[in-house]
Write an enzyme that holds these catalytic residues in place. Structure first.
Site, PDB file in Angstrom:
ATOM      1  N   ASP A 137     -18.727 -12.697 -20.280  1.00  0.00           N
ATOM      2  CA  ASP A 137     -19.335 -12.884 -18.963  1.00  0.00           C
ATOM      3  C   ASP A 137     -20.794 -13.335 -19.064  1.00  0.00           C
ATOM      4  O   ASP A 137     -21.200 -14.290 -18.394  1.00  0.00           O
ATOM      5  CB  ASP A 137     -19.235 -11.600 -18.135  1.00  0.00           C
ATOM      6  CG  ASP A 137     -17.792 -11.141 -17.991  1.00  0.00           C
ATOM      7  OD1 ASP A 137     -16.897 -11.993 -18.140  1.00  0.00           O
ATOM      8  OD2 ASP A 137     -17.559  -9.956 -17.740  1.00  0.00           O
TER       9      ASP A 137
ATOM     10  N   HIS B   7       7.729  -7.857  -3.738  1.00  0.00           N
ATOM     11  CA  HIS B   7       6.401  -8.256  -4.232  1.00  0.00           C
ATOM     12  C   HIS B   7       6.468  -9.620  -4.923  1.00  0.00           C
ATOM     13  O   HIS B   7       6.831  -9.697  -6.103  1.00  0.00           O
ATOM     14  CB  HIS B   7       5.868  -7.195  -5.205  1.00  0.00           C
ATOM     15  CG  HIS B   7       5.470  -5.939  -4.516  1.00  0.00           C
ATOM     16  ND1 HIS B   7       4.226  -5.747  -3.975  1.00  0.00           N
ATOM     17  CD2 HIS B   7       6.173  -4.820  -4.242  1.00  0.00           C
ATOM     18  CE1 HIS B   7       4.162  -4.563  -3.407  1.00  0.00           C
ATOM     19  NE2 HIS B   7       5.337  -3.972  -3.545  1.00  0.00           N
TER      20      HIS B   7
ATOM     21  N   GLY C 259       0.838  -1.195   0.000  1.00  0.00           N
ATOM     22  CA  GLY C 259       0.000   0.000   0.000  1.00  0.00           C
ATOM     23  C   GLY C 259       0.867   1.235   0.000  1.00  0.00           C
ATOM     24  O   GLY C 259       2.069   1.152   0.263  1.00  0.00           O
TER      25      GLY C 259
ATOM     26  N   GLU D 206       4.078 -11.317  -5.993  1.00  0.00           N
ATOM     27  CA  GLU D 206       2.975 -11.507  -6.943  1.00  0.00           C
ATOM     28  C   GLU D 206       3.281 -11.017  -8.347  1.00  0.00           C
ATOM     29  O   GLU D 206       2.576 -11.357  -9.285  1.00  0.00           O
ATOM     30  CB  GLU D 206       1.707 -10.810  -6.405  1.00  0.00           C
ATOM     31  CG  GLU D 206       1.754  -9.285  -6.359  1.00  0.00           C
ATOM     32  CD  GLU D 206       2.425  -8.717  -5.093  1.00  0.00           C
ATOM     33  OE1 GLU D 206       3.233  -9.422  -4.470  1.00  0.00           O
ATOM     34  OE2 GLU D 206       2.146  -7.547  -4.756  1.00  0.00           O
TER      35      GLU D 206
ATOM     36  N   LYS E 121     -11.645 -12.843 -14.507  1.00  0.00           N
ATOM     37  CA  LYS E 121     -11.905 -13.082 -15.937  1.00  0.00           C
ATOM     38  C   LYS E 121     -11.279 -14.392 -16.435  1.00  0.00           C
ATOM     39  O   LYS E 121     -11.921 -15.135 -17.178  1.00  0.00           O
ATOM     40  CB  LYS E 121     -11.321 -11.914 -16.735  1.00  0.00           C
ATOM     41  CG  LYS E 121     -11.807 -11.812 -18.150  1.00  0.00           C
ATOM     42  CD  LYS E 121     -13.150 -11.155 -18.147  1.00  0.00           C
ATOM     43  CE  LYS E 121     -13.642 -10.774 -19.509  1.00  0.00           C
ATOM     44  NZ  LYS E 121     -14.861  -9.955 -19.383  1.00  0.00           N
TER      45      LYS E 121
ATOM     46  N   CYS F 179       5.322  -6.104   1.659  1.00  0.00           N
ATOM     47  CA  CYS F 179       5.683  -4.682   1.553  1.00  0.00           C
ATOM     48  C   CYS F 179       5.000  -3.880   2.675  1.00  0.00           C
ATOM     49  O   CYS F 179       5.312  -4.082   3.839  1.00  0.00           O
ATOM     50  CB  CYS F 179       5.351  -4.161   0.163  1.00  0.00           C
ATOM     51  SG  CYS F 179       6.189  -2.623  -0.212  1.00  0.00           S
ATOM     52  N   TYR F 180       4.037  -3.024   2.356  1.00  0.00           N
ATOM     53  CA  TYR F 180       3.390  -2.279   3.448  1.00  0.00           C
ATOM     54  C   TYR F 180       2.775  -3.236   4.462  1.00  0.00           C
ATOM     55  O   TYR F 180       2.773  -2.974   5.672  1.00  0.00           O
ATOM     56  CB  TYR F 180       2.302  -1.336   2.898  1.00  0.00           C
ATOM     57  CG  TYR F 180       1.648  -0.534   4.010  1.00  0.00           C
ATOM     58  CD1 TYR F 180       2.257   0.604   4.522  1.00  0.00           C
ATOM     59  CD2 TYR F 180       0.440  -0.954   4.582  1.00  0.00           C
ATOM     60  CE1 TYR F 180       1.694   1.320   5.560  1.00  0.00           C
ATOM     61  CE2 TYR F 180      -0.138  -0.245   5.632  1.00  0.00           C
ATOM     62  CZ  TYR F 180       0.494   0.895   6.120  1.00  0.00           C
ATOM     63  OH  TYR F 180      -0.060   1.595   7.157  1.00  0.00           O
TER      64      TYR F 180
END
Ligand code: XMP
Length: 516
Positions: A230, A172, A58, A174, A371, A85-86
């Protein structure tokens, strides 16, 4: 069957641009992950009995007055926590460690070296490339924590309290720039949290079918089928659950691409065996759009008219209690955030998004899916690739790609040019991956040209193709010159009314993806 969402991971969002990415990475491993606001009440955090928590990054500094903090009640749960991180700084602050501004901010790639064995890192290579993006760092870990890995600027690039299963990483895991990041997240979810990988399309379908049957009971469901991914997958899923108690309405606004209405009807009626009512409202839309040239006026008019047309169609099918929508997980996460900050650049009336006051109960079977998961579920339901990998198409359709006045002849011109361009990209394998959105735009501008011995004075087609993951920013696609050359020749030769083709080389920002 147990709820598939149980025993997964809850990600507390501290405002990082990567929060959704953490959830996607974990779900790709077959483990359910949900994103909740960092200040969500404890009972909401525990709703699906998560096996562990991840605290996202963040933009704040923990020692600022209004900085978002960690709910101490979470620590009392005794479940594993990974702070990123944050999130690592918030964990440190909450547990009595010290966070301070780093002497040098650390952005970009960094090299990480292990200092101590731990289930989080010990099967990963001795030195790792990781992606850092932080200004603060941990000066002193909380009691009970030991350093696990260091980088040049962060002696505590990873740390942990192994007995309490609490971990923090300054980088990070991710993002793609941390090549071993997925391995680290797998260690957290499987080795540390003990999650099982049961979040899979087939299991999701089985569970959703049961949930839809339970929610709908003996009633009937109406679906606005747009032909987009969708609504297509929502339709196929509900059809699997309740068969012909699902009725779909497909409205042809006259603003669709070449052959689109026929394709949608073919797939859903012939291949899926669904009851699809077809409403050709082209004339109504074109009549209403006569003389309208301003982009926002087009959008508003089309959005309103769509609702009217849909309501009129819905009134003809009696006994409907539910309205199905293809709402997906990013819509759910973003709808909370979107209402506050963002300044309206364009009002995105999504034609599929019908207002609640239309008088039905809502059925939203894809609310939990990203998605890519929607596509996997669609594939498992037998939907064809060309429906599942459709590029996004705006609700107002070709009206906002036909600049100036929208007339039938101009739409026909645009449809033909668009089909030539998109067809060439498809043949070259550039429609999936290389470009995220590719289309033609027709300008209300005439230019002089020469064909044979004759002067021509006709309209201009713009080709637009962009590469993007999130549609918030985009690069113009570096398409092969040969392809552009062929497409340009074909359009001028084959499409009446066009004598010039240009390629849009504007990124977003400063351009937007659409021209209106
Ligand atoms: P822009 O043009 O704002 O587009 O860069 C970002 C994405 O949104 C789509 N878009 C729309 N979608 N109704 C929609 O449903 C709209 O009015 C609309 N306008 C833009 C656009 O196609 C791109 O994917």
């Amino acid at each position: 069957m147990n709820d598939l969402r149980q025993g997964g991971v809850v990600i507390l969002d501290y405002g990082s641009q990567y929060t959704q990415l953490i959830a996607r990475r974990i779900r790709e491993q077959g483990v359910y992950a949900e994103v909740l606001p960092h200040a969500a009440p404890l009972e909401r955090l525990l709703r699906h009995q998560p096996a562990g928590f991840i605290l996202s990054g963040g933009p704040s500094s923990v020692y600022e007055a209004a900085a978002p903090q960690l709910n101490p009640a979470l620590l009392a749960q005794g479940r594993p926590i990974l702070g990123i991180c944050y999130g690592m700084q918030a964990l440190t602050h909450a547990l009595g460690g010290v966070v301070a501004p780093a002497r040098a901010r650390e952005y970009g790639r960094a090299s990480l070296t292990h200092r101590r064995r731990s289930p989080l890192l010990d099967d990963l290579p001795e030195t790792l490339t990781v992606w850092m993006s932080h200004g603060d760092r941990i000066e002193q870990p909380p009691p009970g924590f030991v350093p696990l890995a260091e980088s040049d600027n962060s002696p505590l690039a990873a740390m942990g309290d192994l007995a309490r299963h609490l971990y923090g990483v300054q980088f990070h895991p991710e993002v793609q720039h941390t090549p071993q990041g997925v391995a680290l997240l797998r260690n957290f979810i499987f080795r540390i949290c003990g999650c099982a990988d049961h979040w899979q399309p087939a299991a999701f379908i089985e569970q959703s079918v049961a949930a839809i049957r339970a929610q709908v009971g003996p009633e009937r469901v109406l679906l606005a089928l747009s032909g987009g991914v969708d609504s297509a997958v929502a339709g196929a899923l509900i059809h699997r659950a309740i068969g012909d108690r699902l009725t779909s309405i497909f409205v042809n606004t006259g603003l669709l691409r070449l052959g689109e209405a026929e394709q949608v009807l073919h797939v859903f009626r012939e291949q899926q065996g669904m009851d699809v009512r077809y409403a050709d409202a082209s004339e109504t839309f074109l009549e209403a759009l006569r003389g309208v040239t301003e982009p926002e006026a087009k959008r508003k008019l089309i959005g309103r008219l769509f609702i009217d047309v849909f309501k009129a169609q819905a009134a003809q099918v009696s006994g409907m209690r539910f309205l199905a929508q293809g709402t997906i997980y990013p819509d759910v996460i973003e709808s909370a955030a979107a209402s506050s900050a963002s300044h309206t650049i364009k009002s995105h009336h999504n034609v599929g998004g019908l207002p609640a006051e239309i008088g039905f109960e809502l059925l939203e079977p894809l609310r939990d899916l990203f998605k890519d998961e929607v596509r996997r579920v669609g594939a498992a339901l037998g939907l064809p690739e060309d429906i599942l990998w459709r590029q996004p198409f705006p609700g107002p359709g070709l009206a906002i790609r036909c600049l100036g006045e929208v007339t039938f002849p101009r739409l026909e011109t645009l449809r033909q040019a668009d089909a030539i361009f998109v067809g060439a990209l498809q043949a070259a394998g550039l429609l999936r991956g290389a470009t995220a959105q590719s289309f033609a735009v027709l300008l209300p501008v005439k230019s002089v040209g020469v064909m044979g011995d004759n002067r021509t004075y006709e309209e201009v087609v713009v080709l637009r193709a962009v590469a993007t993951d999130d549609f918030m920013t985009a690069d113009w696609a570096k398409l092969p010159y040969d392809l552009l050359d062929t497409v340009s020749r074909r359009i001028v030769n084959e499409v009446p009314g066009v004598n010039r083709v240009t390629y849009d080389i504007t990124g977003k920002p400063p351009g937007t993806i659409e021209w209106e």
